[in-house]
Write a protein that holds these residues in place. Structure first.
Motif, PDB file in Angstrom:
ATOM      1  N   ALA A 388       0.829  -1.205   0.000  1.00  0.00           N
ATOM      2  CA  ALA A 388       0.000   0.000   0.000  1.00  0.00           C
ATOM      3  C   ALA A 388       0.864   1.256   0.000  1.00  0.00           C
ATOM      4  CB  ALA A 388      -0.934  -0.015   1.208  1.00  0.00           C
ATOM      5  N   GLU A 389       1.954   1.237   0.773  1.00  0.00           N
ATOM      6  CA  GLU A 389       2.871   2.380   0.792  1.00  0.00           C
ATOM      7  C   GLU A 389       3.408   2.665  -0.598  1.00  0.00           C
ATOM      8  OE1 GLU A 389       5.982   1.745   3.585  1.00  0.00           O
ATOM      9  OE2 GLU A 389       4.690   1.796   5.351  1.00  0.00           O
ATOM     10  N   LYS A 390       3.835   1.606  -1.297  1.00  0.00           N
ATOM     11  CA  LYS A 390       4.410   1.784  -2.631  1.00  0.00           C
ATOM     12  C   LYS A 390       3.367   2.268  -3.626  1.00  0.00           C
ATOM     13  CE  LYS A 390       7.951  -1.777  -1.982  1.00  0.00           C
ATOM     14  NZ  LYS A 390       8.443  -3.116  -2.426  1.00  0.00           N
ATOM     15  N   ALA A 391       2.107   1.864  -3.425  1.00  0.00           N
ATOM     16  CA  ALA A 391       1.047   2.238  -4.357  1.00  0.00           C
ATOM     17  C   ALA A 391       0.423   3.590  -4.026  1.00  0.00           C
ATOM     18  CB  ALA A 391      -0.035   1.160  -4.366  1.00  0.00           C
ATOM     19  N   GLY A 392       0.869   4.229  -2.953  1.00  0.00           N
ATOM     20  CA  GLY A 392       0.318   5.523  -2.575  1.00  0.00           C
ATOM     21  C   GLY A 392      -1.038   5.446  -1.911  1.00  0.00           C
ATOM     22  N   VAL A 393      -1.399   4.268  -1.402  1.00  0.00           N
ATOM     23  CA  VAL A 393      -2.681   4.072  -0.736  1.00  0.00           C
ATOM     24  C   VAL A 393      -2.552   4.463   0.731  1.00  0.00           C
ATOM     25  CG1 VAL A 393      -4.408   2.358  -0.038  1.00  0.00           C
ATOM     26  CG2 VAL A 393      -3.379   2.251  -2.315  1.00  0.00           C
ATOM     27  N   GLU A 394      -3.541   5.219   1.249  1.00  0.00           N
ATOM     28  CA  GLU A 394      -3.483   5.711   2.618  1.00  0.00           C
ATOM     29  C   GLU A 394      -4.159   4.769   3.604  1.00  0.00           C
ATOM     30  OE1 GLU A 394      -3.813  10.171   4.226  1.00  0.00           O
ATOM     31  OE2 GLU A 394      -5.759   9.334   3.658  1.00  0.00           O
ATOM     32  N   SER A 395      -5.166   4.019   3.134  1.00  0.00           N
ATOM     33  CA  SER A 395      -5.880   3.112   4.030  1.00  0.00           C
ATOM     34  C   SER A 395      -6.513   1.977   3.229  1.00  0.00           C
ATOM     35  CB  SER A 395      -6.957   3.863   4.822  1.00  0.00           C
ATOM     36  OG  SER A 395      -7.877   4.494   3.952  1.00  0.00           O
ATOM     37  N   ILE A 396      -6.675   0.843   3.901  1.00  0.00           N
ATOM     38  CA  ILE A 396      -7.381  -0.314   3.337  1.00  0.00           C
ATOM     39  C   ILE A 396      -8.416  -0.727   4.375  1.00  0.00           C
ATOM     40  CG2 ILE A 396      -7.178  -2.643   2.397  1.00  0.00           C
ATOM     41  CD1 ILE A 396      -4.244  -2.115   1.862  1.00  0.00           C
ATOM     42  N   PHE A 397      -9.686  -0.766   3.968  1.00  0.00           N
ATOM     43  CA  PHE A 397     -10.734  -1.045   4.941  1.00  0.00           C
ATOM     44  C   PHE A 397     -11.915  -1.715   4.244  1.00  0.00           C
ATOM     45  CE2 PHE A 397     -11.020   3.167   3.191  1.00  0.00           C
ATOM     46  CZ  PHE A 397     -12.367   3.370   2.916  1.00  0.00           C
ATOM     47  N   VAL A 398     -12.908  -2.081   5.024  1.00  0.00           N
ATOM     48  CA  VAL A 398     -14.106  -2.728   4.493  1.00  0.00           C
ATOM     49  C   VAL A 398     -15.263  -1.738   4.550  1.00  0.00           C
ATOM     50  CG1 VAL A 398     -15.754  -4.609   4.775  1.00  0.00           C
ATOM     51  CG2 VAL A 398     -13.328  -5.008   5.220  1.00  0.00           C
ATOM     52  N   GLN A 399     -15.971  -1.590   3.415  1.00  0.00           N
ATOM     53  CA  GLN A 399     -17.130  -0.684   3.357  1.00  0.00           C
ATOM     54  C   GLN A 399     -18.153  -1.248   2.370  1.00  0.00           C
ATOM     55  OE1 GLN A 399     -16.664   3.407   1.801  1.00  0.00           O
ATOM     56  NE2 GLN A 399     -17.395   4.097   3.806  1.00  0.00           N
ATOM     57  N   TYR A 400     -19.395  -1.255   2.783  1.00  0.00           N
ATOM     58  CA  TYR A 400     -20.480  -1.800   1.957  1.00  0.00           C
ATOM     59  C   TYR A 400     -20.208  -3.252   1.554  1.00  0.00           C
ATOM     60  CZ  TYR A 400     -21.014   3.253   1.450  1.00  0.00           C
ATOM     61  OH  TYR A 400     -21.112   4.602   1.697  1.00  0.00           O
ATOM     62  N   GLY A 401     -19.554  -3.992   2.433  1.00  0.00           N
ATOM     63  CA  GLY A 401     -19.291  -5.398   2.157  1.00  0.00           C
ATOM     64  C   GLY A 401     -18.184  -5.627   1.154  1.00  0.00           C
ATOM     65  N   LYS A 402     -17.427  -4.590   0.793  1.00  0.00           N
ATOM     66  CA  LYS A 402     -16.338  -4.706  -0.172  1.00  0.00           C
ATOM     67  C   LYS A 402     -15.034  -4.167   0.422  1.00  0.00           C
ATOM     68  CE  LYS A 402     -19.076  -6.126  -3.519  1.00  0.00           C
ATOM     69  NZ  LYS A 402     -18.996  -7.500  -4.055  1.00  0.00           N
ATOM     70  N   ILE A 403     -13.923  -4.612  -0.139  1.00  0.00           N
ATOM     71  CA  ILE A 403     -12.623  -4.057   0.246  1.00  0.00           C
ATOM     72  C   ILE A 403     -12.462  -2.705  -0.433  1.00  0.00           C
ATOM     73  CG2 ILE A 403     -10.127  -4.385   0.237  1.00  0.00           C
ATOM     74  CD1 ILE A 403     -11.513  -6.407   1.955  1.00  0.00           C
ATOM     75  N   ALA A 404     -12.061  -1.681   0.329  1.00  0.00           N
ATOM     76  CA  ALA A 404     -11.912  -0.338  -0.217  1.00  0.00           C
ATOM     77  C   ALA A 404     -10.494   0.172   0.008  1.00  0.00           C
ATOM     78  CB  ALA A 404     -12.918   0.610   0.432  1.00  0.00           C
ATOM     79  N   LEU A 405     -10.005   0.944  -0.972  1.00  0.00           N
ATOM     80  CA  LEU A 405      -8.692   1.588  -0.874  1.00  0.00           C
ATOM     81  C   LEU A 405      -8.918   3.088  -0.707  1.00  0.00           C
ATOM     82  CD1 LEU A 405      -6.782  -0.194  -3.801  1.00  0.00           C
ATOM     83  CD2 LEU A 405      -6.976  -0.917  -1.417  1.00  0.00           C
ATOM     84  N   GLY A 406      -8.368   3.672   0.348  1.00  0.00           N
ATOM     85  CA  GLY A 406      -8.490   5.101   0.566  1.00  0.00           C
ATOM     86  C   GLY A 406      -7.223   5.822   0.146  1.00  0.00           C
ATOM     87  N   TYR A 407      -7.402   6.965  -0.558  1.00  0.00           N
ATOM     88  CA  TYR A 407      -6.255   7.735  -1.037  1.00  0.00           C
ATOM     89  C   TYR A 407      -6.206   9.091  -0.333  1.00  0.00           C
ATOM     90  CZ  TYR A 407      -5.288   4.429  -4.791  1.00  0.00           C
ATOM     91  OH  TYR A 407      -4.936   3.312  -5.493  1.00  0.00           O
ATOM     92  N   PRO A 408      -5.023   9.686  -0.204  1.00  0.00           N
ATOM     93  CA  PRO A 408      -4.911  11.009   0.439  1.00  0.00           C
ATOM     94  C   PRO A 408      -5.784  12.037  -0.289  1.00  0.00           C
ATOM     95  CG  PRO A 408      -2.745  10.026   0.126  1.00  0.00           C
ATOM     96  CD  PRO A 408      -3.715   9.167  -0.622  1.00  0.00           C
ATOM     97  N   GLU A 409      -6.315  12.985   0.461  1.00  0.00           N
ATOM     98  CA  GLU A 409      -7.174  14.014  -0.114  1.00  0.00           C
ATOM     99  C   GLU A 409      -6.407  14.820  -1.151  1.00  0.00           C
ATOM    100  OE1 GLU A 409      -9.989  17.740   1.403  1.00  0.00           O
ATOM    101  OE2 GLU A 409      -9.027  16.393   2.842  1.00  0.00           O
ATOM    102  N   GLY A 410      -7.005  14.985  -2.325  1.00  0.00           N
ATOM    103  CA  GLY A 410      -6.382  15.751  -3.390  1.00  0.00           C
ATOM    104  C   GLY A 410      -5.515  14.936  -4.315  1.00  0.00           C
ATOM    105  N   LYS A 411      -5.250  13.695  -3.980  1.00  0.00           N
ATOM    106  CA  LYS A 411      -4.404  12.840  -4.819  1.00  0.00           C
ATOM    107  C   LYS A 411      -5.248  12.250  -5.953  1.00  0.00           C
ATOM    108  CE  LYS A 411      -1.536   8.662  -4.732  1.00  0.00           C
ATOM    109  NZ  LYS A 411      -0.360   9.234  -5.383  1.00  0.00           N
TER     110      LYS A 411
END
Length: 455
Positions: A388-411
C-alpha cells in the motif's frame, strides 16, 4: 580556592590535559586553551541551560553524554537522528534483575522486608524524601524493627556528619539507612540489597530507576519496594510511572524506561528550554511527522535545502491504516515472555522490505515453532502495508461489504485500466470487487496492489 586557582591556570595554559569536576567547570571563569572532548556523566542531572553553556565552550567540541535513563528531550533527539546513540546491553557477570514490588504502604510488609534482609546479613536503603518528617519515620521504623541499627542521611546535614554517616553504612555499622533521594547515584554498596521507597509516586521515572540501581550490585538477589501513600490516589502520571518501573525489571531496562518517559511527558523543545512536553496528546509518531513537516516547510520558505533526506526513514514513511477482518497478533501461548513479544512487535513495525518479512517468518519458525494463524495474519498485514505504501494508498478497509482503498485528499485516483478487475470510484476511495467473507480475497487484494505498484 588556592588549588582551584592552580587548576584553572593550568587549563588556560594547556598544562592540564584532563580535568574532572562538577557543574563548576561550566562557570564563565573556566577557560580552556584547546578543549576537544567533554564527557558528561549522569546527563539527566543537567538542565538545558547547563548544556547550552557546554556548547558555548567551543562550537566544534565533541560531547559524550552518559546516562542510564536519558531525559525525554535527549531521547527524542537520538531517535530523530539529531544525536548519535549507543547502547550497552550486557550487564556485569552474575548480576541478577531486581525483584520489584509496587503497592500501598504496608508496615507489615516493610517489617518483613527488613527482617529478611537482616537475616541474610544484608543492609537496607529506606528512602523518605521529606526532611521535616524523617525523624518521625525513624521512630516508626524503630518500632517496627527495634533490633535494627538505623541511621539518617539527608542533604541538610553538615558535610562532615553526612560523610561519616555514609562511611558507617559502608562499613556495615548501620543496618537501615533512612535517607532522602541523595542516595540516587554514586553509591556502590554490594551488601545493600533491599530498597524501600516511601511515596514513590512522587518521584520521576529516572529517579525511580536510579534508586533501584542502588541495590543488586553484587551476585545476590535484590528487592525493591515502591510504596504509594494511604491518603489520596496518585496522579495519572504517577500511576503510569509506577506501572512502568514495575513492568521493566530486566537488566539494562533504562532505554525502555526512557522511551516510556518520552511517551508520558513528551519530548520538550529541541530549540527551547523545556526538556519534556505534550507529545501524548497526539502520539509519538504523529508528533514526529508534524515536526519534520514543519521544519521542511520553514527551510523551503527560506530557500534552503529541506534536509528531509537526512531524517530517519521511519519518520518519513507514509502512515497506512489497515482495518481488515483479520485477527492479528502474537499470542501469549506462542511466546510467553512479554519482553520478547514487545521486541518482535517493534521489529515488525519497523519493517521496510518484503525480504524482512520473509526473514521474520523464518525466525518465528526457527525460535518458536510453526506459526499460528494469528501470527501468519500479522505477517500478511505487514505485506499489505508495504504494498500500500508503494502504491500511494493511505488506508485499506471494508465498506459496503467490499474491500476499499483510501487515497490522500487531493491525490489523483488510479485509472480503471490500472486495475485487473472491475472497480467503483469515489472522490478519494476505490471499491474493489472483493468480498472479505469469501475465499481468496487476500490473494486478490495482493494482486491488485502489486499491479498498482507497477504503474
Amino acid at each position: 580556592p588556592g588549588e582551584q586557582s592552580i587548576i584553572l591556570t593550568g587549563l588556560m595554559k594547556g598544562s592540564v590535559d584532563i580535568v574532572i569536576g562538577t557543574h563548576r567547570l561550566l562557570s564563565s571563569d573556566v577557560i580552556f586553551k584547546n578543549l576537544g572532548l567533554m564527557i558528561v556523566d549522569e546527563e539527566q542531572r543537567f538542565g538545558v541551560s547547563h548544556k547550552e553553556k557546554i556548547k558555548e565552550k567551543r562550537a566544534d567540541i565533541d560531547v559524550l553524554t552518559l546516562t542510564a535513563t536519558p531525559i525525554p528531550r535527549t531521547m527524542y533527539m537520538a531517535l530523530t537522528g539529531v544525536r548519535d546513540i549507543s547502547r550497552i546491553n550486557t550487564p556485569p557477570e552474575e548480576r541478577l534483575p531486581v525483584v520489584t514490588h509496587v503497592s500501598v504502604y504496608d508496615p507489615a510488609l516493610v517489617q518483613k522486608a527488613i527482617w529478611r534482609e537482616l537475616e541474610r546479613g544484608g543492609q537496607v536503603f529506606f528512602v523518605h524524601n521529606r526532611v521535616k518528617t524523617i525523624q518521625a519515620m525513624k521512630t516508626h521504623l524503630a518500632n517496627l524493627v527495634p533490633e535494627a541499627r538505623i541511621g539518617i542521611a539527608h542533604g541538610q546535614m553538615v558535610e562532615k556528619e553526612l560523610a561519616e554517616r555514609m562511611r558507617e553504612f559502608t562499613r556495615g555499622e548501620i543496618d537501615v539507612l533512612l535517607s532522602t533521594s541523595i542516595i540516587e547515584s554514586g553509591l556502590d554498596i554490594p551488601n545493600a540489597n533491599t530498597l524501600i521507597v516511601d511515596r514513590a509516586d512522587r518521584f520521576g521515572l529516572a529517579q525511580l530507576y536510579q534508586l533501584r540501581g542502588r541495590v543488586g550490585r553484587g551476585a545476590q538477589r535484590a528487592y525493591a519496594y515502591f510504596f504509594k501513600g494511604h491518603q489520596g490516589s496518585p496522579t495519572p502520571e504517577g500511576r503510569l510511572r509506577l506501572e512502568t518501573i514495575a513492568e521493566h525489571t530486566d537488566l539494562g531496562a533504562g532505554y525502555n524506561i526512557a522511551m516510556r518517559d518520552l511517551e508520558i511527558r513528551g519530548s520538550g523543545d529541541i530549540l527551547g528550554t523545556r526538556q519534556s512536553g505534550y507529545i501524548a496528546s497526539v502520539g509519538f509518531h504523529l508528533y514526529t511527522r508534524l515536526l519534520a513537516d514543519a521544519v521542511n516547510r520553514i527551510k523551503k520558505d527560506h530557500g534552503g535545502p529541506s534536509g528531509m533526506e537526512d531524517l530517519p526513514a521511519q519518520i518519513l514513511r507514509p502512515l497506512v491504516k489497515i482495518d481488515l477482518p483479520l485477527a492479528v497478533g502474537i499470542p501469549e501461548d506462542y511466546i510467553q515472555d512479554q519482553s520478547v513479544r514487545l521486541a518482535l512487535y517493534r521489529r515488525a513495525a519497523s519493517i521496510f522490505k518484503a525480504s524482512e518479512i520473509i526473514d521474520l517468518r523464518e525466525e518465528f519458525k526457527d525460535r518458536f515453532g510453526p506459526l499460528p494463524e494469528i501470527v501468519e495474519n500479522l505477517l500478511i498485514q505487514l505485506d499489505l502495508k508495504l504494498m500500500a505504501e508503494k502504491a500511494g494508498v493511505e488506508s485499506i478497509f471494508v465498506q459496503y461489504g467490499k474491500i476499499a482503498l483510501g487515497y490522500p485528499e487531493g491525490k489523483a485516483l488510479p485509472q480503471p485500466w490500472e486495475f485487473d478487475a472491475k472497480v467503483r470510484f469515489g472522490e478519494s476511495t476505490v471499491w474493489l470487487p472483493l468480498n472479505p467473507r469469501g475465499e481468496g480475497w487476500i490473494q486478490g487484494l495482493q494482486r491488485i496492489l502489486t499491479s498498482l505498484t507497477a504503474f
